[in-house]
Motif scaffolding. Structure first.
Motif, PDB file in Angstrom:
ATOM      1  N   GLY A  72      41.917  24.497  38.659  1.00 26.30           N
ATOM      2  CA  GLY A  72      42.923  23.591  39.187  1.00 26.30           C
ATOM      3  C   GLY A  72      43.331  23.748  40.632  1.00 26.30           C
ATOM      4  N   TYR A  73      42.752  24.683  41.366  1.00 34.53           N
ATOM      5  CA  TYR A  73      43.106  24.809  42.783  1.00 34.53           C
ATOM      6  C   TYR A  73      42.292  23.811  43.596  1.00 34.53           C
ATOM      7  N   PRO A  74      42.919  23.118  44.555  1.00 30.83           N
ATOM      8  CA  PRO A  74      42.151  22.234  45.431  1.00 30.83           C
ATOM      9  C   PRO A  74      41.390  23.084  46.459  1.00 30.83           C
ATOM     10  N   ALA A  75      40.355  22.529  47.030  1.00 30.30           N
ATOM     11  CA  ALA A  75      39.589  23.218  48.076  1.00 30.30           C
ATOM     12  C   ALA A  75      39.221  24.630  47.627  1.00 30.30           C
ATOM     13  N   GLY A  76      38.399  24.695  46.591  1.00 30.83           N
ATOM     14  CA  GLY A  76      38.050  25.967  45.968  1.00 30.83           C
ATOM     15  C   GLY A  76      37.534  27.020  46.929  1.00 30.83           C
ATOM     16  N   ASP A  77      36.635  26.622  47.851  1.00 35.25           N
ATOM     17  CA  ASP A  77      36.089  27.606  48.791  1.00 35.25           C
ATOM     18  C   ASP A  77      37.178  28.162  49.709  1.00 35.25           C
ATOM     19  N   THR A  78      38.089  27.300  50.146  1.00 37.02           N
ATOM     20  CA  THR A  78      39.189  27.756  50.999  1.00 37.02           C
ATOM     21  C   THR A  78      40.089  28.719  50.233  1.00 37.02           C
ATOM     22  N   MET A  79      40.382  28.382  48.984  1.00 35.77           N
ATOM     23  CA  MET A  79      41.226  29.265  48.162  1.00 35.77           C
ATOM     24  C   MET A  79      40.525  30.590  47.881  1.00 35.77           C
ATOM     25  N   ALA A  80      39.193  30.546  47.689  1.00 35.55           N
ATOM     26  CA  ALA A  80      38.429  31.777  47.467  1.00 35.55           C
ATOM     27  C   ALA A  80      38.497  32.672  48.697  1.00 35.55           C
ATOM     28  N   ALA A  81      38.343  32.063  49.872  1.00 34.57           N
ATOM     29  CA  ALA A  81      38.426  32.840  51.111  1.00 34.57           C
ATOM     30  C   ALA A  81      39.830  33.420  51.296  1.00 34.57           C
ATOM     31  N   LEU A  82      40.832  32.612  51.016  1.00 32.51           N
ATOM     32  CA  LEU A  82      42.216  33.077  51.148  1.00 32.51           C
ATOM     33  C   LEU A  82      42.506  34.227  50.178  1.00 32.51           C
ATOM     34  N   ALA A  83      42.107  34.062  48.930  1.00 36.43           N
ATOM     35  CA  ALA A  83      42.325  35.132  47.940  1.00 36.43           C
ATOM     36  C   ALA A  83      41.528  36.379  48.304  1.00 36.43           C
ATOM     37  N   GLY A  84      40.281  36.177  48.736  1.00 37.25           N
ATOM     38  CA  GLY A  84      39.447  37.322  49.114  1.00 37.25           C
ATOM     39  C   GLY A  84      40.011  38.088  50.294  1.00 37.25           C
ATOM     40  N   LEU A  85      40.464  37.365  51.311  1.00 37.12           N
ATOM     41  CA  LEU A  85      41.062  38.025  52.482  1.00 37.12           C
ATOM     42  C   LEU A  85      42.367  38.728  52.119  1.00 37.12           C
ATOM     43  N   THR A  86      43.173  38.066  51.301  1.00 34.45           N
ATOM     44  CA  THR A  86      44.452  38.663  50.911  1.00 34.45           C
ATOM     45  C   THR A  86      44.225  39.948  50.121  1.00 34.45           C
ATOM     46  N   GLU A  87      43.294  39.914  49.179  1.00 35.85           N
ATOM     47  CA  GLU A  87      43.017  41.113  48.385  1.00 35.85           C
ATOM     48  C   GLU A  87      42.386  42.212  49.236  1.00 35.85           C
ATOM     49  N   THR A  88      41.435  41.846  50.087  1.00 36.04           N
ATOM     50  CA  THR A  88      40.758  42.852  50.909  1.00 36.04           C
ATOM     51  C   THR A  88      41.715  43.499  51.898  1.00 36.04           C
ATOM     52  N   LEU A  89      42.405  42.668  52.676  1.00 42.18           N
ATOM     53  CA  LEU A  89      43.304  43.220  53.696  1.00 42.18           C
ATOM     54  C   LEU A  89      44.538  43.873  53.070  1.00 42.18           C
ATOM     55  N   GLY A  90      45.099  43.239  52.038  1.00 45.36           N
ATOM     56  CA  GLY A  90      46.241  43.842  51.354  1.00 45.36           C
ATOM     57  C   GLY A  90      45.874  45.158  50.702  1.00 45.36           C
ATOM     58  N   ALA A 103      51.514  44.511  52.908  1.00 44.64           N
ATOM     59  CA  ALA A 103      50.304  44.689  52.096  1.00 44.64           C
ATOM     60  C   ALA A 103      50.646  44.622  50.613  1.00 44.64           C
ATOM     61  N   GLY A 104      51.703  45.314  50.216  1.00 49.21           N
ATOM     62  CA  GLY A 104      52.117  45.298  48.809  1.00 49.21           C
ATOM     63  C   GLY A 104      52.570  43.929  48.359  1.00 49.21           C
ATOM     64  N   ALA A 105      53.277  43.218  49.230  1.00 51.30           N
ATOM     65  CA  ALA A 105      53.732  41.870  48.895  1.00 51.30           C
ATOM     66  C   ALA A 105      52.549  40.919  48.769  1.00 51.30           C
ATOM     67  N   ALA A 106      51.536  41.075  49.627  1.00 50.90           N
ATOM     68  CA  ALA A 106      50.344  40.229  49.550  1.00 50.90           C
ATOM     69  C   ALA A 106      49.610  40.447  48.227  1.00 50.90           C
ATOM     70  N   VAL A 107      49.451  41.696  47.845  1.00 53.26           N
ATOM     71  CA  VAL A 107      48.770  42.000  46.579  1.00 53.26           C
ATOM     72  C   VAL A 107      49.595  41.485  45.404  1.00 53.26           C
ATOM     73  N   THR A 108      50.901  41.665  45.455  1.00 53.34           N
ATOM     74  CA  THR A 108      51.766  41.176  44.378  1.00 53.34           C
ATOM     75  C   THR A 108      51.641  39.660  44.242  1.00 53.34           C
ATOM     76  N   GLY A 109      51.697  38.951  45.351  1.00 51.28           N
ATOM     77  CA  GLY A 109      51.585  37.492  45.311  1.00 51.28           C
ATOM     78  C   GLY A 109      50.254  37.034  44.749  1.00 51.28           C
ATOM     79  N   THR A 110      49.184  37.697  45.153  1.00 48.91           N
ATOM     80  CA  THR A 110      47.864  37.338  44.637  1.00 48.91           C
ATOM     81  C   THR A 110      47.789  37.580  43.137  1.00 48.91           C
ATOM     82  N   MET A 111      48.375  38.674  42.681  1.00 45.70           N
ATOM     83  CA  MET A 111      48.340  38.987  41.245  1.00 45.70           C
ATOM     84  C   MET A 111      49.228  38.031  40.442  1.00 45.70           C
TER      85      MET A 111
END
Length: 188
Positions: A72-90, A103-111
């Motif tokens: 259900g997320y629009p722009a799947g590739d963009t969301m994948a990049a955003l989630a990947g960057l957030t998880e990697t950098l966080g 960093a902790g807030a980014a990981v919490t939000g992604t989870m």
């Protein structure tokens, strides 16, 4: 001349009261926080590089993007990049103790988003959400407590990070929750 009764009424000098249980060492807390940060951070960062580069059996941007679109997320590739960057950098930020509240807030939000995708169908694996919940809770706890003394935050010229305060962690955590909610609204 001093009388015997006057001498007997003087209170003897007493030593300050000593607690029966010794105070825990701050080094033990700092070492425990370091262990938690490194394991949690590297685990989350590994999930991020799965999304970004397909490492460790991941789908890369295109495979993860298709998954995001299917849930259900629009722009799947963009969301994948955003989630990947957030998880990697966080995750790397948590592991190093660098900008720990963010960093902790980014990981919490992604989870939080991962929990929403998994839904409340089951708690335990294989279709459960216990893993994502544990990662979110650990990241939130580190956001609130701070990284401990063995962290790069201590070397930064930002006094707020060197002497972490609950208000700083709570503010960062609130930001992570609000951004996670906004991302979930985009999902629809």
């Amino acid at each position: 001349m001093t009388s015997a009764s006057a001498t007997a009424t003087k209170a003897p000098a007493t030593a300050p009261a000593v607690s029966a249980t010794p105070a825990p060492s701050t080094a033990s807390y700092d070492t425990g926080l370091l262990l938690l940060r490194v394991v949690l951070g590297l685990t989350v960062a590994a999930h991020g590089v799965q999304k970004l580069f397909g490492w460790f059996g991941g789908g890369g941007i295109s495979g993860t993007g298709r998954f995001f679109t299917s849930v259900g997320y629009p722009a799947g590739d963009t969301m994948a990049a955003l989630a990947g960057l957030t998880e990697t950098l966080g995750g790397l930020g948590l592991a190093a103790g660098l900008l720990t509240p963010l960093a902790g807030a980014a990981v919490t939000g992604t989870m939080i988003n991962a929990l929403a995708v998994h839904g409340a169908g089951a708690f335990f694996a294989p279709k459960g959400m216990e893993y994502e919940l544990l990662l979110a809770a650990a990241a939130a706890a580190l956001t609130l407590t701070g990284p401990g003394r063995y962290a790069l935050d201590r070397a930064l010229p930002l006094p707020a990070l060197r002497t972490h305060r609950l208000s700083l962690g709570a503010s960062a955590l609130a930001l992570g929750v609000v951004l996670a909610g906004a991302t979930l609204l985009v999902r629809g």
